[in-house]
Design a protein around this motif. Structure first.
Motif, PDB file in Angstrom:
ATOM      1  N   THR A  22      -9.031  -0.730  -4.298  1.00  0.00           N
ATOM      2  CA  THR A  22      -9.063  -0.143  -2.959  1.00  0.00           C
ATOM      3  C   THR A  22     -10.103  -0.763  -2.031  1.00  0.00           C
ATOM      4  O   THR A  22      -9.773  -1.137  -0.894  1.00  0.00           O
ATOM      5  CB  THR A  22      -9.256   1.381  -3.054  1.00  0.00           C
ATOM      6  OG1 THR A  22      -8.196   1.924  -3.846  1.00  0.00           O
ATOM      7  CG2 THR A  22      -9.234   2.017  -1.683  1.00  0.00           C
ATOM      8  N   GLN A  59       0.827  -1.206   0.000  1.00  0.00           N
ATOM      9  CA  GLN A  59       0.000   0.000   0.000  1.00  0.00           C
ATOM     10  C   GLN A  59       0.859   1.252   0.000  1.00  0.00           C
ATOM     11  O   GLN A  59       0.621   2.185  -0.772  1.00  0.00           O
ATOM     12  CB  GLN A  59      -0.920   0.002   1.221  1.00  0.00           C
ATOM     13  CG  GLN A  59      -1.858   1.206   1.272  1.00  0.00           C
ATOM     14  CD  GLN A  59      -2.644   1.275   2.565  1.00  0.00           C
ATOM     15  OE1 GLN A  59      -2.209   0.762   3.596  1.00  0.00           O
ATOM     16  NE2 GLN A  59      -3.795   1.907   2.529  1.00  0.00           N
ATOM     17  N   GLU A 112       1.630   9.451   0.878  1.00  0.00           N
ATOM     18  CA  GLU A 112       1.391   9.905  -0.496  1.00  0.00           C
ATOM     19  C   GLU A 112       1.343  11.428  -0.548  1.00  0.00           C
ATOM     20  O   GLU A 112       1.953  12.062  -1.413  1.00  0.00           O
ATOM     21  CB  GLU A 112       0.077   9.331  -1.016  1.00  0.00           C
ATOM     22  CG  GLU A 112      -0.303   9.873  -2.395  1.00  0.00           C
ATOM     23  CD  GLU A 112      -1.729   9.532  -2.809  1.00  0.00           C
ATOM     24  OE1 GLU A 112      -2.174  10.065  -3.840  1.00  0.00           O
ATOM     25  OE2 GLU A 112      -2.389   8.754  -2.105  1.00  0.00           O
ATOM     26  N   TYR A 159      -1.699   6.860   3.404  1.00  0.00           N
ATOM     27  CA  TYR A 159      -2.231   7.888   2.508  1.00  0.00           C
ATOM     28  C   TYR A 159      -1.518   9.220   2.727  1.00  0.00           C
ATOM     29  O   TYR A 159      -1.290   9.986   1.785  1.00  0.00           O
ATOM     30  CB  TYR A 159      -3.739   8.050   2.723  1.00  0.00           C
ATOM     31  CG  TYR A 159      -4.545   6.939   2.108  1.00  0.00           C
ATOM     32  CD1 TYR A 159      -4.785   6.900   0.741  1.00  0.00           C
ATOM     33  CD2 TYR A 159      -5.059   5.908   2.893  1.00  0.00           C
ATOM     34  CE1 TYR A 159      -5.512   5.872   0.167  1.00  0.00           C
ATOM     35  CE2 TYR A 159      -5.788   4.871   2.331  1.00  0.00           C
ATOM     36  CZ  TYR A 159      -6.007   4.859   0.968  1.00  0.00           C
ATOM     37  OH  TYR A 159      -6.718   3.832   0.404  1.00  0.00           O
ATOM     38  N   THR A 194       1.669   6.794  -6.589  1.00  0.00           N
ATOM     39  CA  THR A 194       0.486   7.542  -7.021  1.00  0.00           C
ATOM     40  C   THR A 194       0.642   9.027  -6.719  1.00  0.00           C
ATOM     41  O   THR A 194       0.198   9.884  -7.492  1.00  0.00           O
ATOM     42  CB  THR A 194      -0.767   6.987  -6.323  1.00  0.00           C
ATOM     43  OG1 THR A 194      -0.918   5.613  -6.663  1.00  0.00           O
ATOM     44  CG2 THR A 194      -2.011   7.733  -6.767  1.00  0.00           C
ATOM     45  N   SER A 206      -3.005   2.796   8.023  1.00  0.00           N
ATOM     46  CA  SER A 206      -3.512   2.963   6.663  1.00  0.00           C
ATOM     47  C   SER A 206      -3.650   4.438   6.321  1.00  0.00           C
ATOM     48  O   SER A 206      -3.295   4.884   5.223  1.00  0.00           O
ATOM     49  CB  SER A 206      -4.862   2.257   6.526  1.00  0.00           C
ATOM     50  OG  SER A 206      -5.364   2.379   5.215  1.00  0.00           O
ATOM     51  N   ASN A 209       5.951   5.725 -10.993  1.00  0.00           N
ATOM     52  CA  ASN A 209       4.690   5.214 -10.463  1.00  0.00           C
ATOM     53  C   ASN A 209       4.394   3.821 -11.006  1.00  0.00           C
ATOM     54  O   ASN A 209       3.929   2.939 -10.272  1.00  0.00           O
ATOM     55  CB  ASN A 209       3.558   6.170 -10.800  1.00  0.00           C
ATOM     56  CG  ASN A 209       2.229   5.807 -10.154  1.00  0.00           C
ATOM     57  OD1 ASN A 209       1.192   6.350 -10.507  1.00  0.00           O
ATOM     58  ND2 ASN A 209       2.227   4.894  -9.200  1.00  0.00           N
ATOM     59  N   SER A 254      -8.170   1.252  -9.952  1.00  0.00           N
ATOM     60  CA  SER A 254      -8.069   1.617  -8.530  1.00  0.00           C
ATOM     61  C   SER A 254      -9.405   1.441  -7.818  1.00  0.00           C
ATOM     62  O   SER A 254      -9.451   1.085  -6.632  1.00  0.00           O
ATOM     63  CB  SER A 254      -7.590   3.067  -8.393  1.00  0.00           C
ATOM     64  OG  SER A 254      -6.268   3.202  -8.844  1.00  0.00           O
ATOM     65  N   LEU A 305       1.038   3.930  -3.039  1.00  0.00           N
ATOM     66  CA  LEU A 305       0.535   5.283  -2.789  1.00  0.00           C
ATOM     67  C   LEU A 305       1.613   6.343  -3.001  1.00  0.00           C
ATOM     68  O   LEU A 305       1.315   7.435  -3.502  1.00  0.00           O
ATOM     69  CB  LEU A 305      -0.027   5.377  -1.375  1.00  0.00           C
ATOM     70  CG  LEU A 305      -1.392   4.705  -1.165  1.00  0.00           C
ATOM     71  CD1 LEU A 305      -1.752   4.688   0.312  1.00  0.00           C
ATOM     72  CD2 LEU A 305      -2.472   5.412  -1.968  1.00  0.00           C
ATOM     73  N   SER A 339       5.525  12.004  -1.159  1.00  0.00           N
ATOM     74  CA  SER A 339       5.544  12.014  -2.623  1.00  0.00           C
ATOM     75  C   SER A 339       5.807  13.404  -3.201  1.00  0.00           C
ATOM     76  O   SER A 339       6.652  13.547  -4.090  1.00  0.00           O
ATOM     77  CB  SER A 339       4.233  11.448  -3.181  1.00  0.00           C
ATOM     78  OG  SER A 339       4.123  10.085  -2.875  1.00  0.00           O
TER      79      SER A 339
END
Length: 403
Positions: free
Chosen positions: A115, A16, A146, A143, A23, A139, A170, A111, A20, A150
């Protein structure tokens, strides 16, 4: 941490995080690609592209959720990761806006399947509420990685490479995610009761969601999150590059600010939820997001914008981190895939409204009017949530006891 002693969760969480972070690179790259192709209309193009993303989510997630109990989880997740890698690696070759729209739809159709199946797997690994709440926090932290790491990573990479290579990275992240998923055995979905086909379960999941008072309140809070998040995601590139006259690196840093606020909350919230009920915490998150948008009417400079986005991210995390726990408390184990899919679909329906609204308002009426309108929407949604979701003495009742 205790959770990582479970090899299945360790590999799934790593998959995950990697997917992410990749992404997140695409989010920055997509904003810059829209800016390159459309200039000052980038917010409008990005808002439309993200609305198309939401159409894929809203239309496909409930169908996958209804079929999820009939499909092998591991094979489904790996296949969707491979398809996402194939689509995202095509983005560097885009030369027209319509091509962005097509690829975004295909990417997010995959996606939309991945998800909710992934989210419904975690409570099957951790049945007790304490460990599941910790898993939800991690979790949410994924996110936030990300949103925070990122953009910062993108800012560093943009110094030495073209933004188009962010899409290639990615794709590599999706491939690595697929390898991690295929390396573990996942729990089988709970068998469904006899009677009723796929579409009956799909309708049942939506019906149960909309007939549960706390989940109706959650849906209103999803609208507040979407209003605030759409303003931040769609209009950051326009505000930073055209209103403030700054460059690509500043865009990436501004994206990271919201992730920073969200991460702080995700790390601290499990302890807070041991002492406080989740309802006031989530409603306070809605108020924080509304206040952040209202403060945007001061026409913030870059430093103040970072602070506002930090507060906005914190408020969003106060709403989103407890969401999985709220869903788990509102259904039986065999109902999780359809209820998680309903949450995925309905929450993204809110984004489907907010994304184009943020892009159109920013492009047609200017940033200040966009701040004002989306702040009003976020505040109204939060007040509606407080009305729809009455205070409860206990949060552990299943849906069937509330209907």
């Amino acid at each position: 941490m205790e959770l990582f002693r479970d090899r299945r969760y360790r590999h799934l969480f790593s998959a995950q995080v990697i997917a992410l972070v990749g992404t997140g690179l695409t989010t920055v790259g997509l904003a810059l690609l829209a800016s390159e192709l459309a200039g000052e209309r980038a917010g409008e193009v990005l808002g439309t592209a993200l609305a198309i993303k939401m159409i894929a989510y809203v239309g496909i997630a409930p169908v996958v959720g209804a079929y999820a109990t009939r499909l092998p989880r591991r094979a489904l997740l790996v296949t969707l990761d491979l398809l996402r890698a194939a689509v995202v690696v095509s983005l560097p070759f885009v030369t027209a806006v319509w091509q962005i729209y097509l690829l975004i739809f295909l990417l997010n159709a995959c996606s939309a399947g991945f998800t909710p199946v992934f989210q419904a797997t975690i409570p099957d690994i951790f049945e007790d509420e304490r460990r599941y709440t910790q898993a939800l926090s991690l979790s949410r932290l994924a996110y936030d990685l990300e949103n925070l790491l990122s953009p910062l990573l993108a800012a560093l990479l943009l110094v030495v490479m073209s933004f188009s290579l962010l899409f290639v990275l990615n794709a590599a992240a999706f491939l690595l995610s697929a390898l991690l998923v295929v390396s573990v055995s996942l729990p089988s979905p709970y068998p469904q009761p006899a009677g009723g086909g796929v579409w009956a379960r799909l309708i049942q999941g939506m019906s149960r969601y909309l007939h549960t008072p706390r989940l109706r309140g959650l849906l209103a809070l999803n609208m507040a999150v979407a209003a605030a998040g759409a303003m931040q995601i769609v209009n950051t590139v326009v505000y930073v590059r055209h209103a403030l006259g700054m460059g690509e690196t500043h865009v990436a840093i501004a994206f990271a600010a919201a992730g920073g606020g969200s991460m702080v909350v995700a790390l601290t919230l499990p302890k807070i939820l041991e002492r406080l009920d989740q309802r006031p915490v989530m409603l306070a998150g809605g108020l924080l997001m509304s206040a952040s948008l209202l403060a945007g009417l001061m026409a913030p400079g870059f430093a103040l914008l970072l602070l506002l986005w930090f507060v906005l991210g914190a408020g969003a995390s106060m709403v989103m981190t407890p969401t999985g726990r709220l869903l788990k408390q509102s259904c039986q184990a065999e109902e999780r895939p359809t209820l998680f899919a309903a949450q995925f679909s309905l929450s993204h329906a809110c984004w489907l409204v907010a994304y184009p609204l943020a892009g159109w308002l920013g492009s047609a009426l200017g940033m200040m009017n966009a701040f004002a309108a989306l702040a009003t929407l976020a505040l109204a949604a939060t007040l509606l949530a407080a009305r729809l979701w009455p205070a409860e003495k206990t949060q552990a009742r299943a849906w069937k006891n509330e209907s």
